[in-house]
Write a protein that holds these residues in place. Structure first.
Motif, PDB file in Angstrom:
ATOM      1  N   THR A 130     -26.615   0.411   0.193  1.00 51.14           N
ATOM      2  CA  THR A 130     -26.601  -0.872  -0.519  1.00 51.14           C
ATOM      3  C   THR A 130     -25.193  -1.301  -0.915  1.00 51.14           C
ATOM      4  N   ALA A 131     -24.174  -0.529  -0.536  1.00 49.66           N
ATOM      5  CA  ALA A 131     -22.811  -0.797  -0.988  1.00 49.66           C
ATOM      6  C   ALA A 131     -21.938  -1.373   0.119  1.00 49.66           C
ATOM      7  N   ALA A 132     -20.917  -2.112  -0.307  1.00 49.37           N
ATOM      8  CA  ALA A 132     -19.807  -2.515   0.555  1.00 49.37           C
ATOM      9  C   ALA A 132     -18.552  -1.994  -0.125  1.00 49.37           C
ATOM     10  N   TYR A 133     -17.621  -1.483   0.656  1.00 47.75           N
ATOM     11  CA  TYR A 133     -16.471  -0.777   0.093  1.00 47.75           C
ATOM     12  C   TYR A 133     -15.199  -1.596   0.187  1.00 47.75           C
ATOM     13  N   TYR A 134     -14.369  -1.501  -0.866  1.00 49.62           N
ATOM     14  CA  TYR A 134     -13.001  -2.019  -0.801  1.00 49.62           C
ATOM     15  C   TYR A 134     -12.071  -0.984  -1.417  1.00 49.62           C
ATOM     16  N   GLY A 135     -11.036  -0.613  -0.676  1.00 49.62           N
ATOM     17  CA  GLY A 135     -10.069   0.354  -1.177  1.00 49.62           C
ATOM     18  C   GLY A 135      -9.349   1.036  -0.032  1.00 49.62           C
ATOM     19  N   GLY A 136      -8.621   2.090  -0.359  1.00 46.56           N
ATOM     20  CA  GLY A 136      -7.810   2.768   0.637  1.00 46.56           C
ATOM     21  C   GLY A 136      -8.600   3.694   1.542  1.00 46.56           C
ATOM     22  N   PRO A 137      -8.061   3.974   2.730  1.00 46.83           N
ATOM     23  CA  PRO A 137      -8.766   4.822   3.690  1.00 46.83           C
ATOM     24  C   PRO A 137      -8.872   6.279   3.271  1.00 46.83           C
ATOM     25  N   ARG A 138      -7.898   6.783   2.547  1.00 50.07           N
ATOM     26  CA  ARG A 138      -7.972   8.193   2.143  1.00 50.07           C
ATOM     27  C   ARG A 138      -9.118   8.421   1.175  1.00 50.07           C
ATOM     28  N   PHE A 139      -9.240   7.541   0.181  1.00 44.97           N
ATOM     29  CA  PHE A 139     -10.358   7.686  -0.751  1.00 44.97           C
ATOM     30  C   PHE A 139     -11.673   7.406  -0.035  1.00 44.97           C
ATOM     31  N   GLU A 196      15.872 -20.066  18.484  1.00 43.24           N
ATOM     32  CA  GLU A 196      14.509 -20.428  18.862  1.00 43.24           C
ATOM     33  C   GLU A 196      13.490 -19.751  17.949  1.00 43.24           C
ATOM     34  N   GLU A 197      12.444 -20.492  17.616  1.00 47.99           N
ATOM     35  CA  GLU A 197      11.373 -19.967  16.781  1.00 47.99           C
ATOM     36  C   GLU A 197      10.070 -19.958  17.578  1.00 47.99           C
ATOM     37  N   HIS A 198       9.272 -18.911  17.371  1.00 44.88           N
ATOM     38  CA  HIS A 198       8.004 -18.781  18.075  1.00 44.88           C
ATOM     39  C   HIS A 198       6.961 -18.213  17.122  1.00 44.88           C
ATOM     40  N   TRP A 199       5.724 -18.694  17.231  1.00 41.04           N
ATOM     41  CA  TRP A 199       4.636 -18.077  16.495  1.00 41.04           C
ATOM     42  C   TRP A 199       4.248 -16.787  17.188  1.00 41.04           C
ATOM     43  N   ALA A 200       3.976 -15.760  16.389  1.00 37.12           N
ATOM     44  CA  ALA A 200       3.663 -14.450  16.951  1.00 37.12           C
ATOM     45  C   ALA A 200       2.730 -13.688  16.023  1.00 37.12           C
ATOM     46  N   VAL A 201       1.989 -12.755  16.593  1.00 38.65           N
ATOM     47  CA  VAL A 201       1.168 -11.851  15.795  1.00 38.65           C
ATOM     48  C   VAL A 201       2.071 -10.803  15.159  1.00 38.65           C
ATOM     49  N   VAL A 202       1.891 -10.578  13.866  1.00 35.74           N
ATOM     50  CA  VAL A 202       2.599  -9.492  13.186  1.00 35.74           C
ATOM     51  C   VAL A 202       1.817  -8.204  13.380  1.00 35.74           C
ATOM     52  N   GLU A 203       0.544  -8.199  12.954  1.00 39.07           N
ATOM     53  CA  GLU A 203      -0.321  -7.036  13.122  1.00 39.07           C
ATOM     54  C   GLU A 203      -1.735  -7.375  12.669  1.00 39.07           C
ATOM     55  N   PRO A 204      -2.732  -6.608  13.143  1.00 37.35           N
ATOM     56  CA  PRO A 204      -4.087  -6.709  12.598  1.00 37.35           C
ATOM     57  C   PRO A 204      -4.245  -5.675  11.484  1.00 37.35           C
ATOM     58  N   ASN A 205      -5.199  -5.891  10.596  1.00 41.37           N
ATOM     59  CA  ASN A 205      -5.451  -4.962   9.498  1.00 41.37           C
ATOM     60  C   ASN A 205      -6.941  -4.887   9.187  1.00 41.37           C
ATOM     61  N   MET A 206      -7.336  -3.822   8.499  1.00 44.27           N
ATOM     62  CA  MET A 206      -8.702  -3.699   8.020  1.00 44.27           C
ATOM     63  C   MET A 206      -8.871  -4.632   6.825  1.00 44.27           C
ATOM     64  N   ALA A 207      -9.904  -5.454   6.842  1.00 45.53           N
ATOM     65  CA  ALA A 207     -10.136  -6.377   5.734  1.00 45.53           C
ATOM     66  C   ALA A 207     -10.432  -5.627   4.441  1.00 45.53           C
ATOM     67  N   TRP A 208     -11.058  -4.455   4.544  1.00 41.02           N
ATOM     68  CA  TRP A 208     -11.437  -3.684   3.356  1.00 41.02           C
ATOM     69  C   TRP A 208     -10.253  -2.941   2.726  1.00 41.02           C
TER      70      TRP A 208
END
Length: 263
Positions: free
Chosen positions: A42-51, A209-221
């Motif tokens: 019944t839970a959804a988690y938010y916090g760090g991966p180690r914990f 010159e400037e370009h749009w670029a992806v920095v990185e993906p991340n876990m939303a949680w």
């Protein structure tokens, strides 16, 4: 069945914002100190991966995370730089300045290192890392993505300095939206259905010159929401780390494996 937002014990402004948004929605909020079998399913988690590793079995949550190879295998028009996966041991042999980051876990500081000898010695040589060409980002934006579309977002930095601003208040918002639509239209199938993607306006040292670029993906949680809408960020967090039984078939490939299964 009602969902409980289960927070790691480490306090943060993001956790506080998500908790307020959850309570405003009528959801329960629990700050964990350890396993909670009473919240199983019944839970959804938010916090760090180690914990998370200490409580995920008791909660029976499925933590979605982008694949480590998503960023280095993007077409160059989305990255505007070469990104090479390797081990920490291989990166330590580098003799020129480079930007080095962990693929997802934040196990050491992502930064520009003068050469491989400057990389943190405490990190195992077998640790996977991403090594890329050095770029300056004029502005960086965090996008909370749900079902392949930007759900909310925030500017979080300018020229490497923290400078949060709601995405819809930033004058470059239309450019961000255009780049994100192109990126997600082509690459969202290779991402979890609920995820964070950081993008930015980049430059190189030898050109204006400037370009749009992806920095990185991340876990939303495990992502700071900065100045994004907390209620809409909560939508993405709940979908990214909710009960395992509710994970869609397409997202099963993105469920984070326990540490014991990765070593």
């Amino acid at each position: 069945m009602s969902t409980t937002l289960a927070l790691s014990p480490q306090t943060s402004t993001t956790a506080d914002c998500l908790a307020r948004a959850a309570r405003a929605r009528g959801l329960a909020v629990a700050v964990l100190t350890g396993p909670r079998a009473d919240l199983r399913g019944t839970a959804a988690y938010y916090g760090g991966p180690r914990f998370a590793e200490t409580v995920v079995d008791s909660l029976d949550v499925a933590l979605l995370e982008p694949a480590d190879d998503w960023l280095p295998t993007l077409p160059e028009r989305y990255t505007r730089r070469t990104i090479t996966p390797m081990t920490m041991a291989e990166a330590r042999r580098g003799s020129t300045p480079m930007f080095v980051k962990p693929p997802s876990d934040k196990s050491f500081e992502a930064a520009v290192y003068a050469d491989g000898s400057r990389l943190p010695s405490a990190v195992s040589g077998e640790t996977p890392v991403l090594v890329s060409e050095i770029r300056t980002f004029v502005a960086e934006y965090r996008l909370f993505v749900l079902a392949g579309e930007v759900h909310t977002g925030s500017r979080y930095a300018r020229f490497g300095r923290l400078d949060p601003l709601p995405l819809d208040a930033d004058p470059r918002a239309p450019e961000v939206a255009e780049f994100a639509a192109d990126l997600l239209g082509a690459q969202a199938a290779r991402l979890p259905g609920a995820v964070v993607v950081d993008v930015g306006l980049s430059t190189t040292a030898d050109t204006a010159e400037e370009h749009w670029a992806v920095v990185e993906p991340n876990m939303a949680w495990f992502s700071n929401i900065y100045a994004a809408d907390p209620a809409r960020c909560l939508d993405v967090v709940l979908a990214s780390a909710g009960p395992a039984a509710r994970v869609s078939r397409r997202d099963r490939a993105f469920v984070r494996a326990p540490i014991r299964a990765r070593v």
